[in-house]
Design an enzyme around this catalytic site. Structure first.
Site, mmCIF file in Angstrom:
data_model
loop_
_atom_site.group_PDB
_atom_site.id
_atom_site.type_symbol
_atom_site.label_atom_id
_atom_site.label_comp_id
_atom_site.label_asym_id
_atom_site.label_seq_id
_atom_site.Cartn_x
_atom_site.Cartn_y
_atom_site.Cartn_z
ATOM 1 C CG HIS A 18 -0.259 0.295 2.517
ATOM 2 N ND1 HIS A 18 0.531 -0.643 3.151
ATOM 3 C CD2 HIS A 18 -0.227 1.412 3.299
ATOM 4 C CE1 HIS A 18 0.999 -0.125 4.271
ATOM 5 N NE2 HIS A 18 0.558 1.110 4.385
ATOM 6 C CB VAL A 36 0.457 -0.586 -8.041
ATOM 7 C CG1 VAL A 36 -0.821 -1.386 -8.265
ATOM 8 C CG2 VAL A 36 1.174 -0.363 -9.361
ATOM 9 C CG LEU A 50 4.105 -8.933 2.152
ATOM 10 C CD1 LEU A 50 3.668 -8.227 0.880
ATOM 11 C CD2 LEU A 50 2.908 -9.591 2.838
ATOM 12 C CB SER A 108 5.100 -6.569 -14.995
ATOM 13 O OG SER A 108 5.880 -5.868 -15.929
ATOM 14 C CB SER A 109 3.353 -5.311 -20.123
ATOM 15 O OG SER A 109 4.292 -4.288 -19.864
ATOM 16 C CB CYS A 110 8.394 -7.343 -18.355
ATOM 17 S SG CYS A 110 8.311 -8.009 -16.687
ATOM 18 C CE1 TYR A 159 8.724 -7.448 -10.754
ATOM 19 C CE2 TYR A 159 8.229 -7.034 -13.066
ATOM 20 C CZ TYR A 159 7.917 -6.879 -11.728
ATOM 21 O OH TYR A 159 6.792 -6.167 -11.361
ATOM 22 C CE LYS A 190 5.146 -8.893 -10.332
ATOM 23 N NZ LYS A 190 4.199 -8.710 -9.201
ATOM 24 N N PRO A 222 -0.673 -4.937 -16.009
ATOM 25 C CG PRO A 222 -0.485 -3.856 -13.987
ATOM 26 C CD PRO A 222 -0.249 -5.166 -14.632
ATOM 27 C CG ASN A 272 6.045 0.442 -19.664
ATOM 28 O OD1 ASN A 272 6.955 -0.157 -19.109
ATOM 29 N ND2 ASN A 272 5.745 0.258 -20.937
ATOM 30 C CG HIS A 325 10.004 1.453 -14.165
ATOM 31 N ND1 HIS A 325 9.547 1.218 -12.887
ATOM 32 C CD2 HIS A 325 10.190 0.234 -14.724
ATOM 33 C CE1 HIS A 325 9.450 -0.087 -12.679
ATOM 34 N NE2 HIS A 325 9.831 -0.707 -13.767
ATOM 35 C CG ASP A 378 17.368 0.974 -27.444
ATOM 36 O OD1 ASP A 378 17.407 2.035 -26.800
ATOM 37 O OD2 ASP A 378 17.678 0.892 -28.645
#
Length: 313
Positions: A17, A21, A47, A113-115, A142, A146, A169, A171, A185, A275
């Protein structure tokens, strides 16, 4: 997607929290009138400690959990701390998801994550492209963690009939972002670099890479809105991408940041820096079909992020 019976007094546990996010989800829930949002700081609940997590969930018995806690960072941090990224993220999600099951929590949402998608993926990226190719090497640990979280949710759903949903999500940026130049980021890094260059009176600022990769950016409060939207409608289907459906080059992003900050120098591209993935635009058709779309235009979101940035305070 059937409408879920909402009780504004339901106990909703939001992990992470204090992060970008998690704090956005808490803001969104509180704005919607939820009165029993439960949070725990790292000092209150580690955690990574399985026994502590399981005991907390057994005692608290939340009605719903948003798993927004994660170890996150940019290209440099992901690449440099590979063991930390895979271990800590695996432990966080495994402790929470298995602990939720043991505590009888029927519904939760895991944020990825979109990665997770292959490096050279067809664009825009559909949810079905998961595990169809090799990952981007710089953030592979990572991403693998995920992906494991997604598969944990799917497996508990299949074996035990749980309703554990995964959302991916694109970025993100916005309030409570990480502006540490060593591990942030791209967008927060550019904001801070441009701001500090302006204060110093520099004539240029450095952008990593060639400027040609394309990225999609979503204001974090839009993500929170999407998450609560799915929660309130009882969504329990497959993986869902969350994005705005459009992307820009890093060069275009840098120019927008310069305009927002008011820095009038020029951009210098450092081609010795990586990149990353050439392009990463999510297909958001599934979410659009469920009735949700992003509302915050990129420039407005950057203006709001810059206004709230801690380095300006």
């Amino acid at each position: 997607m059937a409408t879920f019976q909402i009780n504004k007094s339901d106990k909703i546990f939001v992990t992470g929290h204090r992060g970008m996010v998690g704090s956005a989800i808490v803001r969104r829930l509180q704005a919607a009138g939820y009165t029993n949002v439960v949070t725990r700081s790292r000092s209150e609940l580690d955690l990574l400690d399985q026994r502590a997590v399981h005991q907390f969930l057994a005692d608290a018995k939340p009605d719903y959990i948003f798993i927004a806690a994660a170890k996150v960072g940019g290209i440099q941090a992901n690449n440099q701390y590979r063991a930390d990224f895979i271990y800590q993220n695996l432990m966080i999600e495994a402790n929470l998801i298995h602990g939720a099951h043991l505590a009888g929590v029927q519904r939760l949402m895991f944020l990825g994550s979109s990665c997770i998608y292959p490096r050279n993926c067809p664009q825009p990226i559909k949810e079905d492209y998961l595990l169809t190719g090799s990952l981007e090497l710089t953030n592979e640990p990572y991403a693998i963690a995920k992906i494991a979280g997604i598969k944990l949710c799917e497996s508990y759903n299949q074996q035990y009939g749980r309703q554990y949903v995964s959302v991916m999500p694109t970025n993100l940026y916005g309030p409570n972002d990480n502006y540490d130049l060593a591990n942030s980021h791209v967008l927060p890094a550019l904001l801070r670099k441009a701001h500090e260059a302006k204060l110093r009176g520099d004539h240029e600022y450095v952008v990593w890479g060639s400027g040609t990769p394309r990225r999609e950016f979503l204001y974090v409060d839009d993500l929170a809105d999407a998450c609560v939207y799915l929660y309130e409608r009882g969504y329990d289907g497959p993986l869902v991408n969350v994005g705005c459906g459009t992307d820009v080059t890093i060069a275009e992003l840098a120019e927008t940041v310069m305009s927002v900050v008011g820095f009038e120098g020029r951009i210098v591209y450092d081609a010795t820096k990586p990149d990353g993935t050439p392009r990463k635009l999510l297909d958001v058709t599934r979410l659009a079909d469920l009735g949700w779309q992003a509302r915050t235009p990129l420039r407005r979101g950057i203006e709001q992020a810059y206004e709230a940035a801690p380095f300006r305070q």
